[in-house]
Design a protein around this motif. Structure first.
Motif, mmCIF file in Angstrom:
data_model
loop_
_atom_site.group_PDB
_atom_site.id
_atom_site.type_symbol
_atom_site.label_atom_id
_atom_site.label_comp_id
_atom_site.label_asym_id
_atom_site.label_seq_id
_atom_site.Cartn_x
_atom_site.Cartn_y
_atom_site.Cartn_z
ATOM 1 N N ASP A 147 -15.837 -0.034 1.197
ATOM 2 C CA ASP A 147 -15.230 -1.386 1.211
ATOM 3 C C ASP A 147 -16.024 -2.260 2.385
ATOM 4 N N LYS A 204 -14.227 -4.921 4.818
ATOM 5 C CA LYS A 204 -12.894 -5.480 5.096
ATOM 6 C C LYS A 204 -12.512 -6.540 5.659
ATOM 7 N N GLY A 263 -7.307 -6.837 2.937
ATOM 8 C CA GLY A 263 -7.245 -5.749 2.150
ATOM 9 C C GLY A 263 -8.324 -4.972 1.999
ATOM 10 N N TYR A 309 -6.766 9.281 0.073
ATOM 11 C CA TYR A 309 -7.812 8.507 0.318
ATOM 12 C C TYR A 309 -7.847 8.732 2.009
ATOM 13 N N ASN A 343 -5.011 6.900 3.594
ATOM 14 C CA ASN A 343 -3.875 6.540 2.368
ATOM 15 C C ASN A 343 -3.804 7.575 1.277
ATOM 16 N N ARG A 356 -2.846 7.046 -1.749
ATOM 17 C CA ARG A 356 -3.105 6.436 -3.143
ATOM 18 C C ARG A 356 -4.569 5.978 -3.505
ATOM 19 N N GLY A 384 -7.720 3.621 -3.557
ATOM 20 C CA GLY A 384 -8.283 2.753 -2.676
ATOM 21 C C GLY A 384 -8.143 1.218 -3.570
ATOM 22 N N ASP A 385 -8.144 0.035 -2.784
ATOM 23 C CA ASP A 385 -8.441 -1.441 -3.425
ATOM 24 C C ASP A 385 -9.115 -2.258 -2.571
ATOM 25 N N GLU A 408 -11.837 -0.225 -3.644
ATOM 26 C CA GLU A 408 -12.700 0.915 -4.163
ATOM 27 C C GLU A 408 -12.737 1.282 -5.692
#
Ligand code: AMP
Ligand code: GLY
Length: 429
Positions: free
Chosen positions: A212, A214, A226, A269, A285, A287, A289-290, A292
């Motif tokens: 990512d 950031k 995010g 994650y 995380n 859930r 990734g956002d 990713e």
């Protein structure tokens, strides 16, 4: 199958785009969805946190599988409530979701299991935190214990700044209840990677690695966001290394939660910092990734639906997934002002002019339609353009040529997503 996806971001658009390719799927619903999602799924106007209304909808619409995108409903126990009503859902229970919901819980578990993570101390009073700061050397990594929409980590480069941050978090309630407990961590430097592991609580399938970006601006400048873009896979991590990182970090945590009687199912994650080749866990995380997901899923060749279905049933039989060997880059286009305050409602032009679908994909995040059906901005991160290429350079060029055609007032993006891989390695260059 009838599938319900909860959420409204780029991650959810990408998941729905992938789910829609499955021959097993008859109909997809999204709650609440966005303008792009509306082209693939029926959007129902229920917020992602309205758990009761979501349960009622899943029952009435006879949904076979619900997939939860964002963390908040997971941390608030949506999975427990669905399962009590015998509704099939993909995601961890409230207890297992504490891995993201409480950094103090996650750090405590890492410590107990001897998994490398930055040294840390937990504080609930301004005085104790201040005393600690004045006796130590900066920089200080100060984290709100609870959820803070990706904004709860502040790196203070001086003692004065550190004291100011704990005053704000504990004393003045910045981040509300989430910041009443703070963690102060040792600063680690190295390469960050994101590892996403699909699991039924016992068996694991790691997804391909991603990185990512950031910070808001080019050259990793500006505030944390995010996530402004991602690429996949990470060329500096071999398959064997990825496997070894999973064995050292995700696996012992998943095993420990199962042995405690609170198994983790869904996707885990793991945010890692590689410090001289050694993986340190920065965060979990609970859930996808956002952003990713926007970089990883276009490379996934296998059907994702049977995997999600088997995990929701608690028994993952599939052992392995197939990957497209091409490289992907996903670049986020955001509203001017993001991650601070920004205006919404600007018309987005140019999406239709893109030759999207084979090597280029536009995933919507903060978008909506106005009364005349035109796509407008409706959030901070507005959309992401993902591109596949035989090299990172090719993917990068394709993503940026496409982005140049998309315009909305104030819109901005980073120009250097994935660039560090051309600089760092010869792979894909
Ligand atoms: P987190 O939400 O915990 O992943 O933190 C957000 C970002 O802050 C991470 O992606 C890192 O870039 C940075 N960060 C978090 N913890 C540390 C640490 N201990 N040392 C250096 N940077 C960190
Ligand atoms: N990309 C970071 C996250 O999903 O939290």
């Amino acid at each position: 199958m009838k599938i319900l996806v909860i959420g409204s971001g780029g991650r959810e658009h990408t998941l729905i785009w992938k789910i829609a390719q499955s021959p097993l799927v008859e109909r997809i619903y999204a709650a609440p969805g966005n303008a792009g999602i509306g082209e693939l799924a029926e959007c129902v106007p229920i917020e992602a946190t309205d758990i009761e209304a979501l349960c009622d909808f899943a029952k009435t619409a006879q949904i076979d599988l619900t997939i939860v995108g964002p963390e908040l409903p997971l941390v608030e126990g949506i999975v427990d409530q669905f399962e009590e009503k015998h509704l099939r859902i993909f995601g961890p229970t409230k207890e297992a979701a504490r891995l993201e919901g409480s950094k103090a819980f996650a750090k405590g578990l890492l410590d107990e299991l001897g998994i490398p993570t930055a040294a840390f101390h937990t504080f609930t009073t301004v005085n104790d935190a201040k005393k600690f700061i004045v006796d130590e050397e900066p920089p200080f990594v100060i984290k709100a214990d609870g959820l803070a929409q990706g904004k709860g980590v502040i790196i203070a480069s001086t003692c004065e700044e550190g004291v100011h941050v704990v005053n704000q978090m504990i004393g003045q309630g910045l981040f509300g209840a989430s910041g009443k407990t703070v963690i102060i961590e040792q600063f680690l430097s190295g390469d960050e990677i994101s590892i996403l592991v699909l699991t039924d609580g016992t068996r694991l399938i790691p997804l391909s690695s991603a990185q990512d970006h950031k910070r808001a601006f080019d050259g990793d400048q500006g505030p944390n966001t995010g996530g402004m873009g991602a690429y996949s896979p990470c060329p500096f991590v071999t398959d064997d290394e990825l496997h070894s990182y999973v064995e050292q970090t995700a696996k012992p945590v998943i095993d420990a939660l199962r042995k405690r009687g609170t198994p983790y199912k869904g996707i885990l994650y793991v945010g890692l910092m590689l410090v001289q080749g050694k993986p340190y866990v920065l965060e979990f995380n609970v859930r996808f990734g956002d952003p990713e997901t926007q970089a990883i899923l276009p490379r996934l060749k296998s059907d994702i639906v049977p995997i999600l279905f088997q995990i929701a049933n608690g028994s993952l039989e599939i052992r392995k997934v197939e990957w497209d060997t091409r490289h992907s880059i996903s670049v986020v286009m955001a509203s001017g002002g993001y991650p601070g305050s920004y205006q919404k409602g600007f018309k987005i032009n140019g999406i239709d002019s893109l030759d999207s679908g084979k090597d280029v994909f536009v995933f919507h995040a903060g978008t909506a339609r106005n009364e005349s059906g035109k796509v407008i901005t409706d959030g901070g991160r507005v959309l992401a353009v993902s591109a596949l290429g035989n090299s990172f350079r090719e993917a990068h060029e394709l993503a940026y040529q496409s982005l140049a055609k998309i315009k909305f007032e104030g819109g901005f993006y980073r120009h250097d997503i994935g660039k560090r891989v051309f600089e760092k390695t010869k792979v894909g260059g």
